[in-house]
Design an enzyme around this catalytic site. Structure first.
Site, PDB file in Angstrom:
ATOM      1  N   ARG A 103      25.158 -10.791  30.928  1.00 39.32           N
ATOM      2  CA  ARG A 103      25.891 -12.532  30.643  1.00 39.32           C
ATOM      3  C   ARG A 103      26.908 -12.704  31.833  1.00 39.32           C
ATOM      4  O   ARG A 103      26.282 -13.710  32.127  1.00 39.32           O
ATOM      5  CB  ARG A 103      26.430 -12.870  29.689  1.00 39.32           C
ATOM      6  CG  ARG A 103      26.225 -13.087  28.860  1.00 39.32           C
ATOM      7  CD  ARG A 103      27.428 -12.600  26.796  1.00 39.32           C
ATOM      8  NE  ARG A 103      26.697 -13.346  26.194  1.00 39.32           N
ATOM      9  CZ  ARG A 103      27.393 -13.818  24.970  1.00 39.32           C
ATOM     10  NH1 ARG A 103      28.627 -13.393  24.819  1.00 39.32           N
ATOM     11  NH2 ARG A 103      27.001 -13.451  23.188  1.00 39.32           N
ATOM     12  N   LYS A 109      19.835 -11.460   3.617  1.00 42.40           N
ATOM     13  CA  LYS A 109      20.065 -12.707   2.459  1.00 42.40           C
ATOM     14  C   LYS A 109      19.742 -13.639   2.889  1.00 42.40           C
ATOM     15  O   LYS A 109      19.408 -14.180   3.947  1.00 42.40           O
ATOM     16  CB  LYS A 109      21.832 -13.215   2.636  1.00 42.40           C
ATOM     17  CG  LYS A 109      22.604 -11.659   1.831  1.00 42.40           C
ATOM     18  CD  LYS A 109      23.951 -11.275   1.470  1.00 42.40           C
ATOM     19  CE  LYS A 109      24.364 -10.695   1.105  1.00 42.40           C
ATOM     20  NZ  LYS A 109      26.253 -11.027   1.504  1.00 42.40           N
ATOM     21  N   GLY A 164      23.740 -18.413  17.538  1.00 43.52           N
ATOM     22  CA  GLY A 164      24.206 -18.727  16.681  1.00 43.52           C
ATOM     23  C   GLY A 164      24.096 -20.015  17.423  1.00 43.52           C
ATOM     24  O   GLY A 164      23.213 -20.711  15.846  1.00 43.52           O
TER      25      GLY A 164
END
Length: 395
Positions: A39, A196, A372
């Site tokens: 990064r 999931k 995210g």
């Protein structure tokens, strides 16, 4: 997407105060040493761009999860300043208590201490945002990993700064996402995999309205197999979400699109790297079997679909690729994406690990850096950073 790019402002940046919000949230060991500096390296293009243009440059980032208003040495960007200094070959002073004013001259660079220590940062306090905006003439957002958060250094400052624009990293993400989802070349194929359904249900529902093929993998595929009436043994699945899985299949079918259900799978009796792997037809899975990968027939069928795609969105490996005996499905998918002429965009930590494992970084059209943020884009959400930069570009 219509937004201002920092690369288009360089002629007017000379002598200006440029405030860059970077993503320098790097992993560290227990002694505070940086263990992986990707990064920091990625942030240098924007910083060099501003310095070469003759700007007075301020850079900040969050690091870890500090408590607002309570600075501890573990929260400090000091290791980042040291590494950035080594990479740039010049001193990078670290400035604390910077909200009320920063002294920096044209051609100089300073790193502003962990922005999440400032009170009001996470709640996007207007008072703080206005103070930050007063520090600069040009605000540059170059941290896609924070683009899904409306905080003072990611959103508020962009509201009030004289000029707000996207740095090269953020602009590349915005371009790639727009190309993949706003105006994709068809067929548009999405791969959504993970343990999931519940964690990615909104993504699946959103993509069911957009894509031509929705490939599911991992535990998610097991739930869809169960919804299709297939046995899954003792495999990971969410039986309480069968109705939602059936609804996604129905929504795709109604549009003439499909959710390809595995026709063969790789099973084991236990979850372990050394467990014997057996290929079985999907209809012949036994009660004590664990499905840990898709089979060769399914892999070949999906690879053919990917080879014929116009655009591919990839989030998640289709099997337990960390175990070599159950990695063929993910490797087959990865190799097909690499060979396909489609524009491909990939994101998510496990996906990046698979890309690195099979060495296909250069064959993927765009690798998203924000976990995210990437998932929220797939959910159909407009990220706060995109929204405010488009609003500012529109005047």
């Amino acid at each position: 997407m219509n937004f201002i790019r920092f690369s288009d402002l360089l002629a007017q940046a000379r002598g200006q105060r440029v405030f860059i919000r970077a993503d320098l949230n790097v992993p560290q060991d227990d002694e505070g040493r940086i263990t992986e500096d990707t990064r920091i390296r990625a942030s240098l293009a924007c910083i060099k761009m501003a310095l070469d243009a003759g700007a007075a440059v301020m850079v900040t980032s969050h690091l870890g999860r500090p408590t607002e208003g309570q600075f501890t040495p573990a929260d400090s960007l000091a290791p980042v300043a040291q590494r950035m200094s080594e990479l740039l070959g010049r001193p990078v002073p670290l400035v604390s208590d910077w909200v009320d004013g920063v002294s920096v001259k044209p051609g100089e660079l300073v790193l502003l201490e962990n922005c999440r220590i400032n009170k009001g940062e996470k709640k996007n306090s207007e008072e703080l945002a206005r103070k930050l905006a007063a520090l600069c003439d040009i605000f540059v957002h170059d941290a896609f990993g924070t683009a899904h958060r409306a905080e003072a250094t990611t959103y508020g400052i962009a509201q009030f700064a004289p000029v707000a624009c996207a740095g090269p990293l953020l602009a590349a993400e915005m371009d790639a996402i727009s190309k993949a989802l706003s105006a994709p070349k068809r067929p548009l194929v999405a791969i959504v995999a993970g343990s999931k359904v519940s964690t990615k249900l909104t993504i699946l529902q959103s993509l069911a309205d957009k894509v031509d093929q929705l490939i599911v993998g991992g535990g998610i595929a097991n739930t869809f197999m169960l919804a299709a009436g297939l046995p899954i043994g003792k495999s990971l699945a969410e039986a309480d979400l069968l109705d939602q899985a059936k609804a996604v299949i129905a929504a795709m079918k109604a549009r003439g699109a499909e959710v390809p259900i595995p026709s063969d799978v790789v099973v084991a009796k236990r979850f372990a790297a050394d467990a014997p792997a057996t290929v079985k037809k999907a209809s012949e899975v036994e009660g004590d079997d664990l499905i840990l990968d898709i089979g060769p027939e399914t892999t070949a069928r999906l690879a053919a679909q990917l080879m014929a795609a116009g655009t591919i969105v990839w989030n998640g490996p289709v099997g337990v690729f960390e175990f070599d005996a159950f990695a063929q499905g993910t490797e087959g998918i990865a190799r097909a994406i690499a060979k396909s002429s489609a524009f491909s965009i990939a994101g998510g930590g496990d996906t990046l690990a698979a890309i690195a494992k099979y060495g296909i970084e250069k064959q993927v059209g765009y690798i998203s850096t924000g976990g995210g943020a990437f998932l929220e884009v797939l959910e159909g959400k407009t990220l706060p950073a995109f929204e405010i930069l488009q609003k500012r570009a529109a005047g």
